[in-house]
Scaffold this motif. Sequence first.
Motif, PDB file in Angstrom:
ATOM      1  N   SER A  87       0.852  -1.190   0.000  1.00  0.00           N
ATOM      2  CA  SER A  87       0.000   0.000   0.000  1.00  0.00           C
ATOM      3  C   SER A  87       0.886   1.238   0.000  1.00  0.00           C
ATOM      4  O   SER A  87       1.941   1.239   0.639  1.00  0.00           O
ATOM      5  CB  SER A  87      -0.906   0.039   1.242  1.00  0.00           C
ATOM      6  N   PRO A  88       0.491   2.304  -0.704  1.00  0.00           N
ATOM      7  CA  PRO A  88       1.287   3.535  -0.674  1.00  0.00           C
ATOM      8  C   PRO A  88       1.149   4.212   0.687  1.00  0.00           C
ATOM      9  O   PRO A  88       0.182   3.988   1.414  1.00  0.00           O
ATOM     10  CB  PRO A  88       0.667   4.378  -1.785  1.00  0.00           C
ATOM     11  N   PHE A  89       2.122   5.033   1.039  1.00  0.00           N
ATOM     12  CA  PHE A  89       2.035   5.781   2.288  1.00  0.00           C
ATOM     13  C   PHE A  89       0.940   6.846   2.214  1.00  0.00           C
ATOM     14  O   PHE A  89       0.279   7.142   3.200  1.00  0.00           O
ATOM     15  CB  PHE A  89       3.379   6.441   2.614  1.00  0.00           C
ATOM     16  N   THR A  90       0.772   7.430   1.035  1.00  0.00           N
ATOM     17  CA  THR A  90      -0.253   8.453   0.846  1.00  0.00           C
ATOM     18  C   THR A  90      -0.975   8.212  -0.464  1.00  0.00           C
ATOM     19  O   THR A  90      -0.471   7.521  -1.352  1.00  0.00           O
ATOM     20  CB  THR A  90       0.365   9.864   0.816  1.00  0.00           C
ATOM     21  N   GLY A  91      -2.156   8.774  -0.586  1.00  0.00           N
ATOM     22  CA  GLY A  91      -2.908   8.667  -1.824  1.00  0.00           C
ATOM     23  C   GLY A  91      -3.725   7.395  -1.897  1.00  0.00           C
ATOM     24  O   GLY A  91      -3.676   6.537  -1.017  1.00  0.00           O
ATOM     25  N   SER A  92      -4.486   7.275  -2.972  1.00  0.00           N
ATOM     26  CA  SER A  92      -5.357   6.117  -3.149  1.00  0.00           C
ATOM     27  C   SER A  92      -4.567   4.949  -3.724  1.00  0.00           C
ATOM     28  O   SER A  92      -3.477   5.110  -4.256  1.00  0.00           O
ATOM     29  CB  SER A  92      -6.512   6.479  -4.089  1.00  0.00           C
ATOM     30  N   GLU A  93      -5.120   3.782  -3.610  1.00  0.00           N
ATOM     31  CA  GLU A  93      -4.490   2.589  -4.161  1.00  0.00           C
ATOM     32  C   GLU A  93      -5.539   1.733  -4.852  1.00  0.00           C
ATOM     33  O   GLU A  93      -6.734   1.836  -4.577  1.00  0.00           O
ATOM     34  CB  GLU A  93      -3.809   1.790  -3.059  1.00  0.00           C
ATOM     35  N   ARG A  94      -5.091   0.875  -5.737  1.00  0.00           N
ATOM     36  CA  ARG A  94      -6.013   0.055  -6.510  1.00  0.00           C
ATOM     37  C   ARG A  94      -6.605  -1.073  -5.665  1.00  0.00           C
ATOM     38  O   ARG A  94      -7.809  -1.255  -5.606  1.00  0.00           O
ATOM     39  CB  ARG A  94      -5.288  -0.510  -7.733  1.00  0.00           C
ATOM     40  N   THR A  95      -5.726  -1.835  -4.990  1.00  0.00           N
ATOM     41  CA  THR A  95      -6.187  -2.975  -4.206  1.00  0.00           C
ATOM     42  C   THR A  95      -5.407  -3.059  -2.909  1.00  0.00           C
ATOM     43  O   THR A  95      -4.274  -3.553  -2.894  1.00  0.00           O
ATOM     44  CB  THR A  95      -5.995  -4.297  -4.986  1.00  0.00           C
ATOM     45  N   PRO A  96      -5.954  -2.571  -1.801  1.00  0.00           N
ATOM     46  CA  PRO A  96      -5.247  -2.646  -0.522  1.00  0.00           C
ATOM     47  C   PRO A  96      -4.874  -4.082  -0.171  1.00  0.00           C
ATOM     48  O   PRO A  96      -5.655  -5.011  -0.358  1.00  0.00           O
ATOM     49  CB  PRO A  96      -6.260  -2.082   0.484  1.00  0.00           C
ATOM     50  N   GLY A  97      -3.659  -4.275   0.322  1.00  0.00           N
ATOM     51  CA  GLY A  97      -3.235  -5.593   0.774  1.00  0.00           C
ATOM     52  C   GLY A  97      -2.794  -6.545  -0.300  1.00  0.00           C
ATOM     53  O   GLY A  97      -2.552  -7.725  -0.019  1.00  0.00           O
ATOM     54  N   ASP A 100      -0.341  -4.781  -6.707  1.00  0.00           N
ATOM     55  CA  ASP A 100      -1.117  -4.392  -7.878  1.00  0.00           C
ATOM     56  C   ASP A 100      -0.198  -3.699  -8.875  1.00  0.00           C
ATOM     57  O   ASP A 100       1.002  -3.533  -8.632  1.00  0.00           O
ATOM     58  CB  ASP A 100      -2.274  -3.467  -7.444  1.00  0.00           C
ATOM     59  N   ILE A 101      -0.757  -3.276  -9.999  1.00  0.00           N
ATOM     60  CA  ILE A 101       0.015  -2.626 -11.045  1.00  0.00           C
ATOM     61  C   ILE A 101       0.712  -1.387 -10.478  1.00  0.00           C
ATOM     62  O   ILE A 101       0.097  -0.566  -9.806  1.00  0.00           O
ATOM     63  CB  ILE A 101      -0.886  -2.262 -12.231  1.00  0.00           C
ATOM     64  N   GLY A 102       2.018  -1.281 -10.713  1.00  0.00           N
ATOM     65  CA  GLY A 102       2.805  -0.171 -10.197  1.00  0.00           C
ATOM     66  C   GLY A 102       3.384  -0.415  -8.819  1.00  0.00           C
ATOM     67  O   GLY A 102       4.118   0.425  -8.299  1.00  0.00           O
ATOM     68  N   GLU A 103       3.074  -1.563  -8.211  1.00  0.00           N
ATOM     69  CA  GLU A 103       3.582  -1.902  -6.886  1.00  0.00           C
ATOM     70  C   GLU A 103       4.506  -3.118  -6.982  1.00  0.00           C
ATOM     71  O   GLU A 103       4.370  -3.950  -7.878  1.00  0.00           O
ATOM     72  CB  GLU A 103       2.431  -2.200  -5.926  1.00  0.00           C
ATOM     73  N   SER A 104       5.421  -3.224  -6.036  1.00  0.00           N
ATOM     74  CA  SER A 104       6.329  -4.369  -6.056  1.00  0.00           C
ATOM     75  C   SER A 104       6.883  -4.643  -4.667  1.00  0.00           C
ATOM     76  O   SER A 104       6.938  -3.759  -3.811  1.00  0.00           O
ATOM     77  CB  SER A 104       7.484  -4.151  -7.039  1.00  0.00           C
ATOM     78  N   ILE A 105       7.282  -5.889  -4.461  1.00  0.00           N
ATOM     79  CA  ILE A 105       8.028  -6.305  -3.282  1.00  0.00           C
ATOM     80  C   ILE A 105       9.355  -6.835  -3.789  1.00  0.00           C
ATOM     81  O   ILE A 105       9.396  -7.768  -4.601  1.00  0.00           O
ATOM     82  CB  ILE A 105       7.281  -7.376  -2.469  1.00  0.00           C
ATOM     83  N   VAL A 106      10.450  -6.220  -3.333  1.00  0.00           N
ATOM     84  CA  VAL A 106      11.785  -6.555  -3.833  1.00  0.00           C
ATOM     85  C   VAL A 106      12.623  -7.116  -2.691  1.00  0.00           C
ATOM     86  O   VAL A 106      12.762  -6.481  -1.642  1.00  0.00           O
ATOM     87  CB  VAL A 106      12.475  -5.326  -4.439  1.00  0.00           C
ATOM     88  N   GLY A 107      13.184  -8.309  -2.903  1.00  0.00           N
ATOM     89  CA  GLY A 107      14.051  -8.928  -1.914  1.00  0.00           C
ATOM     90  C   GLY A 107      15.471  -9.043  -2.435  1.00  0.00           C
ATOM     91  O   GLY A 107      15.678  -9.393  -3.596  1.00  0.00           O
ATOM     92  N   SER A 198      12.202  -9.649  -7.520  1.00  0.00           N
ATOM     93  CA  SER A 198      11.150  -8.633  -7.428  1.00  0.00           C
ATOM     94  C   SER A 198       9.819  -9.233  -7.865  1.00  0.00           C
ATOM     95  O   SER A 198       9.736  -9.874  -8.919  1.00  0.00           O
ATOM     96  CB  SER A 198      11.495  -7.433  -8.326  1.00  0.00           C
ATOM     97  N   PHE A 199       8.795  -9.020  -7.039  1.00  0.00           N
ATOM     98  CA  PHE A 199       7.440  -9.475  -7.360  1.00  0.00           C
ATOM     99  C   PHE A 199       6.597  -8.254  -7.714  1.00  0.00           C
ATOM    100  O   PHE A 199       6.342  -7.395  -6.871  1.00  0.00           O
ATOM    101  CB  PHE A 199       6.827 -10.217  -6.170  1.00  0.00           C
ATOM    102  N   GLY A 200       6.182  -8.170  -8.978  1.00  0.00           N
ATOM    103  CA  GLY A 200       5.369  -7.059  -9.445  1.00  0.00           C
ATOM    104  C   GLY A 200       4.148  -7.559 -10.178  1.00  0.00           C
ATOM    105  O   GLY A 200       3.891  -8.763 -10.246  1.00  0.00           O
ATOM    106  N   ALA A 201       3.383  -6.639 -10.739  1.00  0.00           N
ATOM    107  CA  ALA A 201       2.135  -6.994 -11.406  1.00  0.00           C
ATOM    108  C   ALA A 201       2.174  -6.542 -12.861  1.00  0.00           C
ATOM    109  O   ALA A 201       2.843  -5.571 -13.207  1.00  0.00           O
ATOM    110  CB  ALA A 201       0.949  -6.365 -10.689  1.00  0.00           C
ATOM    111  N   ALA A 202       1.453  -7.268 -13.707  1.00  0.00           N
ATOM    112  CA  ALA A 202       1.415  -6.946 -15.127  1.00  0.00           C
ATOM    113  C   ALA A 202      -0.020  -7.026 -15.627  1.00  0.00           C
ATOM    114  O   ALA A 202      -0.862  -7.732 -15.059  1.00  0.00           O
ATOM    115  CB  ALA A 202       2.292  -7.913 -15.926  1.00  0.00           C
ATOM    116  N   THR A 203      -0.308  -6.300 -16.689  1.00  0.00           N
ATOM    117  CA  THR A 203      -1.636  -6.366 -17.308  1.00  0.00           C
ATOM    118  C   THR A 203      -1.812  -7.732 -17.948  1.00  0.00           C
ATOM    119  O   THR A 203      -0.969  -8.171 -18.730  1.00  0.00           O
ATOM    120  CB  THR A 203      -1.784  -5.271 -18.377  1.00  0.00           C
ATOM    121  N   GLY A 204      -2.896  -8.411 -17.606  1.00  0.00           N
ATOM    122  CA  GLY A 204      -3.141  -9.744 -18.136  1.00  0.00           C
ATOM    123  C   GLY A 204      -3.899  -9.708 -19.441  1.00  0.00           C
ATOM    124  O   GLY A 204      -4.555  -8.719 -19.782  1.00  0.00           O
TER     125      GLY A 204
END
Length: 253
Positions: A87-97, A100-107, A198-204
Amino acid sequence: MNTSFLKSTALALLAAGLSFSAAASNPANTNNTLYGVNFGTGSSYSTTFLGGVTANFNALVAVGPNNVAAKFSTKAGQGGYQGIGVSPFTGSERTPGEIDIGESIVGSFSSGIRVTSFSLGLLFDGPEYSDVNEVAKISVKFANNSVALFTLEATGVNTAIWSGSNGTVLNLSPASNALGGAWKVSNPFGNALVKSISFGAATGAKGSAGGAGTNQSDYTLISVSAVPEPETYALMLAGLAAIGVVARRKKRA
């Protein structure tokens, strides 16, 4: 060579090797498996696993051409499978939790690891929530500094396609309403050692639900499992060989 010295050396080498191999032989052991639900709600998560490898995970969101810090977040799991999202720190998001598109978890990891499997949840093929086939985008930097992009696409209630030449997909929970849409990809990168993932999202691609959908790709990271560099196992083998020498000397005596 002094027998007592050989014995103590053998036991030390064996212990060093077993500290890694015991965890790697048990998929449920948290020493070789990192679970998303343990990442908390901050922007980063750091831990040591595999007996000494440091893992750092960060939640990120795209703002223009840049990725900026976001925060880890969760939503209710389905089918008994709980993962982590962004989730972003500020602003709206597409899918909480979810990621989603534009978001990623990088290890990233302090030394190369062989990823034995990873598991994702809430990845559906479309009809369940009037969306399209959802696609997880996985980017990997290997120990030789090469980079590769892979995808996992849900194509049915129990079927998904992994784009890599290695890897086997297992459905953990059917992609149906109120169920997990959970998948495990085993041996996704073969024996290649990984420096970061990196785990990100793509348009299906358009699915059987029809229409454009609202969230073409959103899912959760359940877990990542790995084993350390092969040199670790050399310690265990050296320990076993040394113990064999001690045993043979005692038998001759």
